[in-house]
Write an enzyme that holds these catalytic residues in place. Structure first.
Site, short mmCIF file in Angstrom:
data_model
loop_
_atom_site.label_atom_id
_atom_site.label_comp_id
_atom_site.label_asym_id
_atom_site.label_seq_id
_atom_site.Cartn_x
_atom_site.Cartn_y
_atom_site.Cartn_z
N GLY A 128 1.05 -1.07 0.23
CA GLY A 128 0.27 -0.45 -0.14
C GLY A 128 0.56 1.35 -0.20
CB ILE A 152 2.64 3.18 4.27
CG1 ILE A 152 1.58 4.29 5.40
CG2 ILE A 152 3.77 3.30 5.86
CD1 ILE A 152 1.41 3.71 6.51
NE ARG A 168 -3.81 -0.72 14.27
CZ ARG A 168 -3.40 0.61 13.41
NH1 ARG A 168 -1.86 0.66 13.10
NH2 ARG A 168 -4.60 1.23 13.28
CD GLU A 205 -0.33 -0.48 20.49
OE1 GLU A 205 -1.20 0.47 19.81
OE2 GLU A 205 0.26 -1.23 19.12
CG HIS A 244 0.32 3.08 17.99
ND1 HIS A 244 -0.37 1.80 17.63
CD2 HIS A 244 0.17 3.22 17.12
CE1 HIS A 244 -0.98 1.46 16.49
NE2 HIS A 244 -0.53 2.36 15.81
C1 GLV Z 1 -2.19 4.49 13.16
O1 GLV Z 1 -1.79 3.78 13.89
C2 GLV Z 1 -3.16 4.53 12.33
O2 GLV Z 1 -4.25 3.78 11.84
O3 GLV Z 1 -3.49 5.65 12.06
#
Ligand code: GLV
Length: 344
Positions: free
Chosen positions: A170, A172, A251, A280, A299
């Site tokens: 994707g 990122i 995740r 978390e 995170h």
């Molecule tokens: C961060 O983990 C998001 O989903 O924006």
């Protein structure tokens, strides 16, 4: 319950919105001009019962990824017309239930791509060059005269010439792949769909197994959905070459954390850079906390000033669109916004 933008008496012409947190930047000010906005007043997130109680009358809900938006919450908030999350991931929201109720769910892709890719790369470099270990060593007074320049101190691994496996191509994943290519790495990719990867010469597309076997470094960029939960179990982690370095900014539950700990202890995985976890905040009792070869961050993939402000803006645009029954700029589920909301 009040918060800086609770207004009394309420203006019945304006929709009621509940936001689970105050956000950086001016976006919530803008929202407060167009709605009856109430903001959760505490620094900690509301628990499920508190959220249900606080959002009971809301037509719009602005939430974060730590807020669980499930069937019980929808049931408790019958006026909800739109949910807008300040996150790209929506695994904290029951999308099926939202869709069933005709409630669009907004999220914030795009605006956080480069910032998250930067953190993934920071973790890749920190884990491979043992940056956090070095910092701890200096602060603890363990950089002693006999080690003034120790030829064997904190030897790490070069990125140049190594292969980075990217799981999920994707936005990122593609941005991380581009950075890796700029560092002289080969890029191996596993993704549901093939796409152009600008700036990545000759990416090695392959099956999950092929990609894992090629990955001296591995970076995860998948959403958390039933098919990816526990995807990297002991057997798949075992397919990585011995001494691989793993980075997860996606995740936590995509990786079997206990299996990862075992692989880090045995040295099969030499090091990891982790921004996300099964639980978390990461409990201090987690074995990850005592492993020297793990770099931990809380995170913070999208946590730059500019990006968090853009996420807030986009989340507010999504929310306002939903309240006005316009299509959301970024909607995570498919609902017809023109359909009248049947829930009063
Ligand atoms: C961060 O983990 C998001 O989903 O924006």
């Amino acid at each position: 319950m009040g918060g800086p933008h609770a207004r009394t008496p309420r203006n019945p012409a304006r929709p009621r919105v509940f936001a689970t947190r105050w956000l950086p930047g001016p976006a919530l000010e803008r929202l407060a001009e167009r709605s009856e906005l109430r903001v959760w007043p505490e620094p900690r997130p509301p628990g499920p019962a508190e959220l249900a109680d606080a959002a009971r009358e809301a037509e719009g809900l602005l939430c974060l990824l730590c807020d669980r938006v499930d069937a019980a919450l929808f049931e408790a908030c019958p006026r909800l017309r739109v949910v807008s999350s300040v996150s790209v991931g929506v695994d904290h929201i029951d999308l099926e239930e939202a869709t069933r109720r005709g409630i669009p769910v907004g999220h914030t892709p795009g605006v956080l791509t480069e910032t998250t890719a930067e953190l993934a790369f920071a973790l890749l470099l920190a884990a491979s060059r043992r940056v956090a270990e070095g910092d701890r060593l200096v602060r603890a007074g363990r950089w002693t005269p006999d080690r003034a320049w120790d030829p064997e101190l904190l030897l790490g691994r070069d990125l140049l010439g190594a292969t980075l496996g990217v799981l999920g191509a994707g936005a990122i994943g593609a941005a991380v792949a581009r950075r890796a290519a700029a560092f002289g790495m080969r890029v191996a990719v596993w993704s549901r769909t093939r796409r152009e990867l600008p700036g990545v010469p000759e990416p090695l597309w392959g099956s999950l197994e092929e990609t894992l076997r090629r990955s001296e470094f591995l970076s995860i960029h998948l959403p958390l959905v039933p098919e990816t939960r526990g995807l990297l179990d002991a057997a798949r982690l075992g397919m990585l070459p011995r001494g691989a370095i793993l980075v997860n900014t996606a995740r936590g539950p995509i990786v079997d954390e206990a299996a990862l700990v075992r692989a880090l202890e045995s040295g099969h995985i030499a090091a990891a850079g982790l921004d996300v976890f099964g639980t978390e905040p990461l409990p201090l009792e987690s074995p990850l906390v005592r492993l020297e070869n793990v770099v931990l961050t809380p995170h913070i993939g999208s946590a730059s000033l500019a990006t968090r402000a853009r996420m807030a803006e986009l989340a507010v645009e999504n929310l306002l669109a939903g309240l006005e029954r316009r299509p959301l700029p970024h909607c995570a589920n498919t609902v017809s916004n023109s359909r009248p909301n049947t829930i009063p």
